[in-house]
Motif scaffolding. Structure first.
Motif, PDB file in Angstrom:
ATOM      1  N   UNK B 864      58.329  48.653  61.147  1.00 11.92           N
ATOM      2  CA  UNK B 864      56.944  48.248  61.389  1.00 11.92           C
ATOM      3  C   UNK B 864      56.237  49.214  62.337  1.00 11.92           C
ATOM      4  N   UNK B 865      54.917  49.200  62.243  1.00 13.00           N
ATOM      5  CA  UNK B 865      54.110  49.809  63.299  1.00 13.00           C
ATOM      6  C   UNK B 865      53.318  48.682  63.944  1.00 13.00           C
ATOM      7  N   UNK B 866      53.566  48.505  65.260  1.00  8.94           N
ATOM      8  CA  UNK B 866      52.863  47.440  65.970  1.00  8.94           C
ATOM      9  C   UNK B 866      51.373  47.788  65.971  1.00  8.94           C
ATOM     10  N   UNK B 867      50.574  46.848  65.539  1.00  8.07           N
ATOM     11  CA  UNK B 867      49.136  47.109  65.486  1.00  8.07           C
ATOM     12  C   UNK B 867      48.674  47.451  64.083  1.00  8.07           C
ATOM     13  N   UNK B 868      49.614  47.873  63.203  1.00  8.30           N
ATOM     14  CA  UNK B 868      49.234  48.100  61.807  1.00  8.30           C
ATOM     15  C   UNK B 868      49.819  47.000  60.927  1.00  8.30           C
ATOM     16  N   UNK B 869      51.136  46.791  61.060  1.00  5.19           N
ATOM     17  CA  UNK B 869      51.763  45.726  60.284  1.00  5.19           C
ATOM     18  C   UNK B 869      51.749  44.417  61.049  1.00  5.19           C
ATOM     19  N   UNK B 870      51.373  44.492  62.309  1.00  5.06           N
ATOM     20  CA  UNK B 870      51.251  43.262  63.092  1.00  5.06           C
ATOM     21  C   UNK B 870      49.846  43.197  63.649  1.00  5.06           C
ATOM     22  N   UNK B 871      49.383  41.960  63.869  1.00  7.25           N
ATOM     23  CA  UNK B 871      48.239  41.779  64.743  1.00  7.25           C
ATOM     24  C   UNK B 871      48.715  40.769  65.773  1.00  7.25           C
ATOM     25  N   UNK B 872      47.835  40.205  66.558  1.00  6.45           N
ATOM     26  CA  UNK B 872      48.306  39.343  67.637  1.00  6.45           C
ATOM     27  C   UNK B 872      48.733  37.967  67.150  1.00  6.45           C
ATOM     28  N   UNK B 873      49.103  37.870  65.847  1.00  3.15           N
ATOM     29  CA  UNK B 873      49.532  36.568  65.331  1.00  3.15           C
ATOM     30  C   UNK B 873      50.937  36.626  64.728  1.00  3.15           C
ATOM     31  N   UNK B 874      51.667  37.742  64.957  1.00  7.20           N
ATOM     32  CA  UNK B 874      52.975  37.885  64.304  1.00  7.20           C
ATOM     33  C   UNK B 874      54.109  37.751  65.314  1.00  7.20           C
ATOM     34  N   UNK B 875      55.011  36.824  65.039  1.00  8.76           N
ATOM     35  CA  UNK B 875      56.208  36.696  65.864  1.00  8.76           C
ATOM     36  C   UNK B 875      57.302  37.579  65.256  1.00  8.76           C
ATOM     37  N   UNK B 876      58.381  37.846  65.993  1.00 11.17           N
ATOM     38  CA  UNK B 876      59.484  38.622  65.403  1.00 11.17           C
ATOM     39  C   UNK B 876      60.069  37.916  64.176  1.00 11.17           C
ATOM     40  N   UNK B 877      60.003  36.584  64.183  1.00  7.32           N
ATOM     41  CA  UNK B 877      60.533  35.830  63.039  1.00  7.32           C
ATOM     42  C   UNK B 877      59.646  36.078  61.821  1.00  7.32           C
ATOM     43  N   UNK B 878      58.320  36.125  62.047  1.00  6.34           N
ATOM     44  CA  UNK B 878      57.386  36.430  60.958  1.00  6.34           C
ATOM     45  C   UNK B 878      57.675  37.809  60.382  1.00  6.34           C
ATOM     46  N   UNK B 879      58.168  38.718  61.235  1.00  6.16           N
ATOM     47  CA  UNK B 879      58.440  40.091  60.798  1.00  6.16           C
ATOM     48  C   UNK B 879      59.830  40.219  60.176  1.00  6.16           C
ATOM     49  N   UNK B 880      60.514  39.090  60.017  1.00  9.22           N
ATOM     50  CA  UNK B 880      61.896  39.081  59.523  1.00  9.22           C
ATOM     51  C   UNK B 880      62.783  39.929  60.429  1.00  9.22           C
ATOM     52  N   UNK B 881      62.533  39.877  61.729  1.00 13.07           N
ATOM     53  CA  UNK B 881      63.334  40.634  62.683  1.00 13.07           C
ATOM     54  C   UNK B 881      64.108  39.686  63.590  1.00 13.07           C
ATOM     55  N   UNK B 882      64.576  38.566  63.022  1.00 10.24           N
ATOM     56  CA  UNK B 882      65.320  37.564  63.785  1.00 10.24           C
ATOM     57  C   UNK B 882      66.492  38.206  64.529  1.00 10.24           C
ATOM     58  N   UNK B 883      67.046  39.268  63.911  1.00 14.87           N
ATOM     59  CA  UNK B 883      68.236  39.926  64.484  1.00 14.87           C
ATOM     60  C   UNK B 883      68.028  40.438  65.904  1.00 14.87           C
ATOM     61  N   UNK B 884      66.756  40.698  66.280  1.00 13.82           N
ATOM     62  CA  UNK B 884      66.537  41.298  67.593  1.00 13.82           C
ATOM     63  C   UNK B 884      66.248  40.251  68.666  1.00 13.82           C
TER      64      UNK B 884
END
Ligand SMILES: [Zn+2]
Lengths: 90, 1001
Positions: B864-884
């Motif tokens: 991901x690029x923070x700010x491009x694939x995320x905005x201020x509404x994305x949790x790590x779980x939303x990003x499928x990054x539960x592992x971190x």
């Protein structure tokens, strides 16, 4: 543009500072023990007073220190400044 | 025949210094010391412009910054052109060219003048009422309104002048150098205060300096002579700085004021070269003395706007200061003694005064007796009911006033004239005081607003404080200064004052006429053509608040902010609505007091300094190698490096292939870098990142995700453990400053007990990333002694080494999915190390790539690029990054928010991969994603966040956020575009090398 008396540097222009919202909101020591409502209270609820308000300010283009300001929002008069951890004036 | 309107010599005018200038294309002469207005009047020119709405002929009305009519365009069609300049303030210089504005084709024949005959059809609110409906017609209306209205033309060429800003700190700022200001400045300076005295005019002394009358004396000298001596004395005081041609534009809270110091506007254009034109003074004063004087009021009667009608005080100034007669047959109309003062000045100079119309009955005044002695006819208890003459006044009609002043009685008398001076008394100039937040009070006896409550350490003195006569000034100014400055010794002893005014005034806001109001043109706001009947109409239509009436009638909304007529508007509202003046309040006076040019406001922040940008230490190399740049935060980053006329797509395809097939090189110096030290550094990282840090070995790197307290992803980056208590954190390019600020905030406020020190080292280090299957070979050639084996230097680890004497930190970390090494060196070695990499890499076709290729390569890997694939509404779980997200850690910033009822919803937008059915179709970033196009309204499921054509996979790939996307793997969705629908399939976000084989290839 007002002057803010940074407790570390003295009087400086407002443009050197960043406002940081309401003061004296302490991060809960054990967030996991809180209910959704209690956590939301900490996270979201802020006062917006017309009159004397306790605020956090940061001397971001100066010493970078955070401190507290007592400001009358109706006329921007600053009643007091004090360091983090110090008791608010009454 | 040339008429001469220059009378007795004036000290202020240098008659040996002739100056030629052009007005509306015609050549005229004036003298050094003249303003454009005084020079025009000396040439018997009164008509200088047309009014805004009715295009009525208008003349010079005042002699100062309050001028509503005589606004001109200077140097039309040149880079020096400036609109809306007051002719009363322009000092003439050789080569000055001025022209009338707001008229076409010429001031003498103006097509818009037809509006004057249509004026019964153009009442208050006309624009609002007429042009609003139907809305679709607005474009047509606008075309005509713009053609016939408008105040001057803005320049079309770049401003050739230089402007500066200067900060000034002083103990006492005195605004206005009239008699009150001079007394104040001397008192302050003589008592040891560092004092600054400013005045908008080129000379000191205000209106007293040209007062040369037996009727106004200080210590037995004419008040003008007395003041001249005072001025000569204060010029020698060391701790007093005096600035003329300096107008205070704004008075903000905490005694912060902005003033414009005009340095070259009075010089011929060829002498302005390389000089600063204006300085914007940013003044912070411990104490402020406002001594801005007062502005004479006009009188409101039918056709009170003809060229040749001036304020009585202006006629006095033109005669006394400039030696100019405004007319040869002068008549005055007054409600107070001021017009007699002017008349006496004119008599002194041999200028003919025909008559005085005074709305007062018998008044016991020395000035009146003096005028009567000179056999000048005075019509007492009379008012003007009409005036005549289209382009210049030639006649007035007067009638007797009834006892109560509401009506006119008797028969009309006509008097011929070529100039009419009017005086409605004086209005204290409280504009700056109210700008500062001061509250006014209304003084009933003479109907003026005066300062009441001061919001900061300031005081108003003299006429602007309501002391409108010489004797009251000399008594009250020293007294108030004594208290204000808390001084022991008075600079001034008691004055022996002769002030011959009788203070009576018969205030009638709207003078009665023999006509019905609807048939009169009694102007309240000259510049905006607002009349008394407009104000009354607004009240009839239900407007009550002064602020509403102002906007509906446009009273006070011109460039002069209604300095002349605002009080009359209030008075008429008060009388009509039977509300008390004091309770109505005034309209808000807003900065600037007089207009500022944009150049003055921006100062030196123009061109490349308008928005300063940051360059990496390797920037020059990118420029030389024809990189295209993109703005990332304040940085200029190399975007791509086109070769042989490649377009962006072609260049990025080539760069991306090269990076995966052999070697690529990226300037990553813009990444935020924070040096973290202290005994509690590991504990600190545990609290700010979602994953665990205590067990990270020295010499190892770890990727971290930082959340806000609300659980949303805030920033990410790799942090390296350099020592037991020493880490180097990297942040995103755009997030660096905010991340540092946030970390400092927590350290100072929530966890002051932690022993942690943060230092921003972004600018100290250059970062060069070499990636690709041949990267190891290149690095080993540059650092032959370094053991690059996977065992000694595995992925996610760090080594310290040297090239010659240059210390290098090398991290083996990857944002592309390829084996890759990031070399960090002291910034000043960055370019030479980069060039070394290029030289060594030549054999491996090392290819410099920019941010666009970097984005493509990481998208292939689903990073991901923070700010491009995320905005201020994305949790790590939303990003499928539960592992971190550590399950074991008791707490970290944002942890509690990850299981709020809202963040655990299954149908939140989640990051997924998207593949188009047609592999050559590239989605547009930002496109909406839907599943059912027939539903109405169509449900929006999410949007595309990243999209590229992958040269390595030979198909288009995209990332997007989709409601419940995590459970939609394999499902078909639709991207509706303007002319087509694109079918896509939801996939895993990792498109390439899921097993991470390439990292160790
Ligand atoms: Zn500070």
């Amino acid at each position: 543009m007002f002057l803010i008396n940074c407790p570390f540097c003295g009087d400086r222009e407002q443009s050197e500072f960043k406002a940081g919202g309401e003061a004296h909101i302490v991060r809960p020591k054990q967030p996991t023990e809180l209910s959704d409502d209690e956590w939301a209270e900490y996270l979201f609820m802020r006062k917006n007073i017309k009159g004397v308000q306790f605020e956090r300010w940061n001397h971001v283009h100066g010493c970078r220190k955070w401190f507290n300001v007592v400001r009358d929002t109706s006329n921007d008069q600053i009643k007091a400044v004090y360091k983090m951890g110090e008791k608010p004036p009454t | 025949m040339k008429k001469n309107f220059r009378v007795k010599r004036s000290k202020h005018i240098d008659e040996t210094y002739k100056i030629s200038f052009k007005f509306n294309g015609k050549l005229y002469y004036g003298f050094k010391g003249d303003t454009l207005a005084s020079a025009l009047l000396a040439n018997d020119i009164h008509l200088v412009g047309r009014s805004f709405k009715y295009h009525r002929p208008r003349g010079i009305m005042t002699a100062g910054s309050e001028e509503p009519n005589a606004i001109v365009q200077l140097h039309n069609n040149s880079p020096w052109t400036e609109p809306n300049v007051r002719a009363t303030e322009v000092e003439i210089y050789e080569g000055l060219e001025a022209s009338s504005q707001n008229c076409w084709p010429s001031v003498n024949f103006d097509i818009g003048g037809i509006n004057n005959f249509l004026s019964p059809l153009l009442p208050a609110g006309f624009y609002y009422k007429t042009f609003m409906w139907p809305a679709s017609f607005w474009e047509k209306y606008e075309y005509f309104i713009r053609k016939s209205a408008g105040l001057g033309k803005s320049p079309t060429k770049p401003d050739p002048d230089i402007y500066e800003h200067r900060y000034i700190h002083c103990d006492v700022l005195v605004i206005g150098a009239g008699i009150s200001g001079i007394i104040s400045a001397k008192t302050a300076a003589k008592n040891g205060f560092k004092t600054l005295l400013v005045d908008e005019k080129p000379y000191l002394g205000g209106s007293t300096i040209y007062q040369n009358s037996e009727y106004f004396k200080i210590n037995n000298q004419n008040s003008g002579s007395w003041l001249e001596k005072e001025i000569n004395e204060i010029k020698k005081i060391e701790n007093l700085e005096i600035k003329t041609r300096t107008s205070v534009a704004a008075y903000h809270g905490y005694n912060y004021l902005l003033a414009k110091e005009n340095l070259t506007d009075h010089l011929p254009i060829e002498r302005r070269k390389n000089k600063t034109r204006h300085k914007l003074l940013k003044i912070r004063a411990k104490k402020v003395v406002t001594a801005t004087g007062s502005i004479e009021r006009p009188l409101i009667f039918d056709n009170n706007d003809r060229p040749g009608i001036l304020l009585s005080s202006a006629i006095k100034k033109y005669a006394d200061l400039f030696g100019v007669a405004c007319g040869k047959k002068n008549i005055f109309f007054t409600n107070n003694d001021s017009a007699y003062e002017t008349t006496i000045s004119l008599i002194q100079k041999g200028i003919n005064v025909e008559a005085i119309v005074d709305n007062r009955e018998e008044v016991d005044s020395k000035l009146i007796y003096e005028v009567e002695k000179n056999n000048i006819k005075i019509f007492k208890g009379h008012t003007i009911v009409n005036t005549y003459g289209y382009k210049r006044i030639n006649k007035i009609s007067i009638m007797q006033l009834s006892k109560d002043g509401h009506n006119v009685i008797g028969s009309k008398i006509d008097l011929s004239c070529d100039c009419l001076g009017i005086s409605g008394g004086w209005t204290p100039a409280v504009h700056l005081f109210t700008q500062s937040g001061g509250k006014l009070k209304f003084r009933d006896e003479d109907q003026v607003f005066i300062p009441n409550i001061y919001p900061s350490d300031q005081i108003s003195v003299g006429a602007c404080n309501g002391d409108l006569t010489l004797d009251s000034i000399l008594v009250n100014v020293p007294k108030s200064l004594k208290d204000f400055l808390n001084i022991k010794n008075n600079v001034y002893e008691n004055f022996d004052v002769l002030s011959s005014h009788n203070n009576s005034k018969r205030n009638i806001w709207l003078l009665p006429s023999d006509k019905v109001l609807g048939k009169t043109n009694s102007f309240v706001d000259y510049q905006n053509d607002a009349t008394a009947k407009d104000i009354k109409l607004a009240l009839r239509e239900g407007f009550k608040s002064i602020e509403h009436v102002k906007r509906y009638t446009t009273t006070g909304m011109g460039t002069d902010q209604g300095k002349l007529g605002n009080m009359h508007a209030l008075g008429i509202i008060s009388e009509t609505s039977e509300a008390k003046m004091g309770e109505l309040g005034t309209t808000t006076f807003r900065p600037p007091y007089t207009p500022l040019t944009f150049g003055t406001i921006v100062g030196r922040n123009v061109g490349e300094y308008f928005d300063a940008y940051r360059k990496t230490p390797i920037h020059e190399w990118h420029v030389k190698n024809r990189a295209k740049f993109e703005n990332v935060g304040q940085w200029k980053r190399a975007w791509y490096y086109p070769k042989n006329n490649e377009n962006m797509f072609q260049a990025v395809q080539r760069e991306s292939k090269a990076a995966r097939e052999s070697a690529g090189i990226l300037d990553a110096s813009t990444l935020g870098k924070i040096d973290i030290q202290g005994a509690d550094a590991s504990e600190f990282l545990n609290r700010i990142y979602t994953n665990a840090w205590s067990k990270l070995q020295i010499g190892k790197c770890r990727y971290g995700l930082m959340l806000n307290e609300d659980g949303m992803v805030y920033d990410d980056g790799v942090t390296t453990r350099l020592g037991e208590n020493h880490y180097l954190m990297t942040t995103t390019t755009g997030g660096a400053a905010n991340v540092l600020g946030k970390l400092e905030d927590y350290l100072q406020t929530e966890w002051p007990e932690l022993d942690v020190y943060l230092t921003s080292v972004t600018d100290h280090l250059a970062t060069i990333s070499v990636c690709g299957p041949n990267s190891k070979k290149i690095i080993s050639e540059i650092f032959p002694s370094l053991d690059l084996s996977d065992k000694n230097f595995p992925h996610m680890s760090f080594k310290k080494t040297k090239i010659g004497k240059i210390h290098c930190r090398i991290m083996r970390i990857s944002f592309t999915g390829e084996q890759s090494y990031e070399i960090n060196v002291q910034a000043n070695f960055g370019k030479s190390v980069w060039e070394k990499c290029m030289e060594v890499g030549k054999n491996y076709n090392i290819t410099p790539y920019g941010t666009e290729t970097m984005h493509l390569l990481r998208a292939e890997k689903g990073f991901i690029i923070v700010g491009q694939d995320t905005d201020a509404t994305m949790t790590p779980i939303d990003l499928q990054m539960d592992w971190i997200v550590s399950k074991k850690k008791y707490d970290f910033i944002g942890k509690r928010s990850l299981y709020r009822s809202d963040t655990i919803r299954e149908d939140r937008k989640q990051l997924v991969g998207l593949l188009t059915d047609n592999p050559n179709e590239i989605l547009e970033e930002g496109s909406q994603i839907v599943s059912d196009i027939n539903k109405s309204p169509i449900e929006m499921l999410g949007h595309v966040t990243s999209s590229y054509f992958s040269p390595n996979l030979k198909k288009s790939i995209a990332l997007g956020v989709v409601k419940g996307g995590k459970n939609m793997l394999g499902q078909k969705l639709i991207i509706p575009m303007e002319n087509k629908k694109i079918n896509v399939t939801v996939t895993d976000p990792v498109f390439l090398d899921k097993e991470n084989k390439r990292l160790n290839a």
